[in-house]
Design a protein around this motif. Sequence first.
Motif, mmCIF file in Angstrom:
data_model
loop_
_atom_site.group_PDB
_atom_site.id
_atom_site.type_symbol
_atom_site.label_atom_id
_atom_site.label_comp_id
_atom_site.label_asym_id
_atom_site.label_seq_id
_atom_site.Cartn_x
_atom_site.Cartn_y
_atom_site.Cartn_z
ATOM 1 N N ASP A 232 -37.892 18.901 17.009
ATOM 2 C CA ASP A 232 -37.542 19.881 16.278
ATOM 3 C C ASP A 232 -38.799 20.584 15.579
ATOM 4 O O ASP A 232 -39.763 20.013 14.876
ATOM 5 C CB ASP A 232 -36.427 19.742 15.297
ATOM 6 C CG ASP A 232 -35.248 19.427 16.023
ATOM 7 O OD1 ASP A 232 -34.013 19.161 15.604
ATOM 8 O OD2 ASP A 232 -35.177 19.797 17.321
ATOM 9 N N VAL A 233 -38.806 21.960 15.357
ATOM 10 C CA VAL A 233 -39.773 22.743 14.537
ATOM 11 C C VAL A 233 -39.293 22.503 13.180
ATOM 12 O O VAL A 233 -38.298 22.786 12.827
ATOM 13 C CB VAL A 233 -40.191 24.044 15.124
ATOM 14 C CG1 VAL A 233 -41.017 24.659 14.178
ATOM 15 C CG2 VAL A 233 -40.733 23.845 16.456
ATOM 16 N N GLN A 234 -40.236 22.247 12.403
ATOM 17 C CA GLN A 234 -39.956 22.099 10.873
ATOM 18 C C GLN A 234 -40.939 23.095 10.265
ATOM 19 O O GLN A 234 -42.174 23.090 10.379
ATOM 20 C CB GLN A 234 -40.146 20.618 10.259
ATOM 21 C CG GLN A 234 -39.052 19.698 10.622
ATOM 22 C CD GLN A 234 -39.103 18.280 10.052
ATOM 23 O OE1 GLN A 234 -39.952 18.114 9.620
ATOM 24 N NE2 GLN A 234 -37.901 17.635 10.011
ATOM 25 N N VAL B 182 -45.883 25.030 9.718
ATOM 26 C CA VAL B 182 -45.159 24.660 10.818
ATOM 27 C C VAL B 182 -45.565 23.068 11.420
ATOM 28 O O VAL B 182 -46.634 22.851 11.258
ATOM 29 C CB VAL B 182 -45.468 25.616 12.027
ATOM 30 C CG1 VAL B 182 -44.701 25.248 13.421
ATOM 31 C CG2 VAL B 182 -45.222 27.023 11.737
ATOM 32 N N SER B 183 -44.366 22.591 11.429
ATOM 33 C CA SER B 183 -44.860 21.102 11.719
ATOM 34 C C SER B 183 -45.499 20.677 13.125
ATOM 35 O O SER B 183 -46.082 19.485 13.014
ATOM 36 C CB SER B 183 -43.372 20.366 11.579
ATOM 37 O OG SER B 183 -42.446 20.535 12.711
ATOM 38 N N THR B 184 -45.558 21.568 13.853
ATOM 39 C CA THR B 184 -46.189 21.098 15.326
ATOM 40 C C THR B 184 -46.984 22.079 15.690
ATOM 41 O O THR B 184 -46.757 23.409 15.563
ATOM 42 C CB THR B 184 -45.116 20.948 16.273
ATOM 43 O OG1 THR B 184 -45.836 20.681 17.724
ATOM 44 C CG2 THR B 184 -44.111 22.039 16.462
ATOM 45 N N PHE C 184 -46.108 25.273 19.275
ATOM 46 C CA PHE C 184 -45.181 25.893 18.735
ATOM 47 C C PHE C 184 -45.049 27.460 19.377
ATOM 48 O O PHE C 184 -46.029 28.086 19.268
ATOM 49 C CB PHE C 184 -45.575 26.295 17.192
ATOM 50 C CG PHE C 184 -44.656 27.095 16.385
ATOM 51 C CD1 PHE C 184 -45.182 28.219 15.807
ATOM 52 C CD2 PHE C 184 -43.232 26.828 16.448
ATOM 53 C CE1 PHE C 184 -44.229 28.961 14.932
ATOM 54 C CE2 PHE C 184 -42.548 27.690 15.649
ATOM 55 C CZ PHE C 184 -42.925 28.739 14.942
ATOM 56 N N TRP D 199 -43.069 30.836 19.531
ATOM 57 C CA TRP D 199 -42.347 31.686 18.712
ATOM 58 C C TRP D 199 -42.078 33.075 19.322
ATOM 59 O O TRP D 199 -43.371 33.484 19.878
ATOM 60 C CB TRP D 199 -42.812 31.385 17.573
ATOM 61 C CG TRP D 199 -44.076 31.801 17.199
ATOM 62 C CD1 TRP D 199 -45.285 31.120 17.366
ATOM 63 C CD2 TRP D 199 -44.333 33.309 16.391
ATOM 64 N NE1 TRP D 199 -46.552 31.846 17.032
ATOM 65 C CE2 TRP D 199 -45.946 33.084 16.414
ATOM 66 C CE3 TRP D 199 -43.793 34.240 15.971
ATOM 67 C CZ2 TRP D 199 -46.587 34.086 15.928
ATOM 68 C CZ3 TRP D 199 -44.580 35.186 15.342
ATOM 69 C CH2 TRP D 199 -46.064 35.125 15.606
ATOM 70 N N LYS E 291 -51.404 27.511 12.436
ATOM 71 C CA LYS E 291 -49.864 27.551 12.368
ATOM 72 C C LYS E 291 -49.439 27.379 11.139
ATOM 73 O O LYS E 291 -48.456 27.039 10.660
ATOM 74 C CB LYS E 291 -49.398 26.549 13.233
ATOM 75 C CG LYS E 291 -49.673 26.276 14.699
ATOM 76 C CD LYS E 291 -49.275 27.785 15.420
ATOM 77 C CE LYS E 291 -49.454 27.387 16.944
ATOM 78 N NZ LYS E 291 -50.824 27.516 17.357
ATOM 79 N N VAL F 123 -37.902 30.675 17.403
ATOM 80 C CA VAL F 123 -38.451 29.479 18.239
ATOM 81 C C VAL F 123 -37.800 29.474 19.758
ATOM 82 O O VAL F 123 -36.644 29.619 19.833
ATOM 83 C CB VAL F 123 -38.201 28.047 17.940
ATOM 84 C CG1 VAL F 123 -39.134 27.071 18.818
ATOM 85 C CG2 VAL F 123 -38.824 27.918 16.208
ATOM 86 N N SER G 175 -35.001 28.323 13.014
ATOM 87 C CA SER G 175 -35.643 27.470 12.358
ATOM 88 C C SER G 175 -35.804 27.984 10.784
ATOM 89 O O SER G 175 -36.446 29.261 10.751
ATOM 90 C CB SER G 175 -36.929 26.908 13.071
ATOM 91 O OG SER G 175 -37.593 25.818 12.325
#
Length: 122
Positions: free
Chosen positions: A1-3, A24-26, A29, A31, A76, A99, A112
């Motif tokens: 999951d994207v955080q 963004v956690s990754t 990504f 989007w 990101k 996302v 998200s």
Amino acid sequence: DVQLVESGGGSVQAGGSLTLSCAVSTLTFSWWDMAWFRQAPGKSRERAAAIDRFGMTSYADSVKGRFTISFDDAEKILFLQMDGLKPEDSGTYYCAAEVLGASGSRTFQYNSWGQGTQVTVS
């Protein structure tokens, strides 16, 4: 999951500036659209600014000319530069993203959300 993790909120006097960030956690990504929403106590949530993957931006009339949204694709990070702040800009600011699905398909909704950061203008 994207955080999504916001930062940069705080207290400022009217006429001042703040810059909000949303990490963004990754890095992987995909989007379509990212946005900053805000909500003041007792009021409905408002989309203040948005940017799509092509760099097209849009703003609520209430912030047009004062806020600038941007996205650093390498890092990101989504930014919201807020200048000429007014007391009515106070509230909790959330970043959100549409996302893309696993096949690259759109969902046509912000799926998200960050946890929010508080902005107070006095």
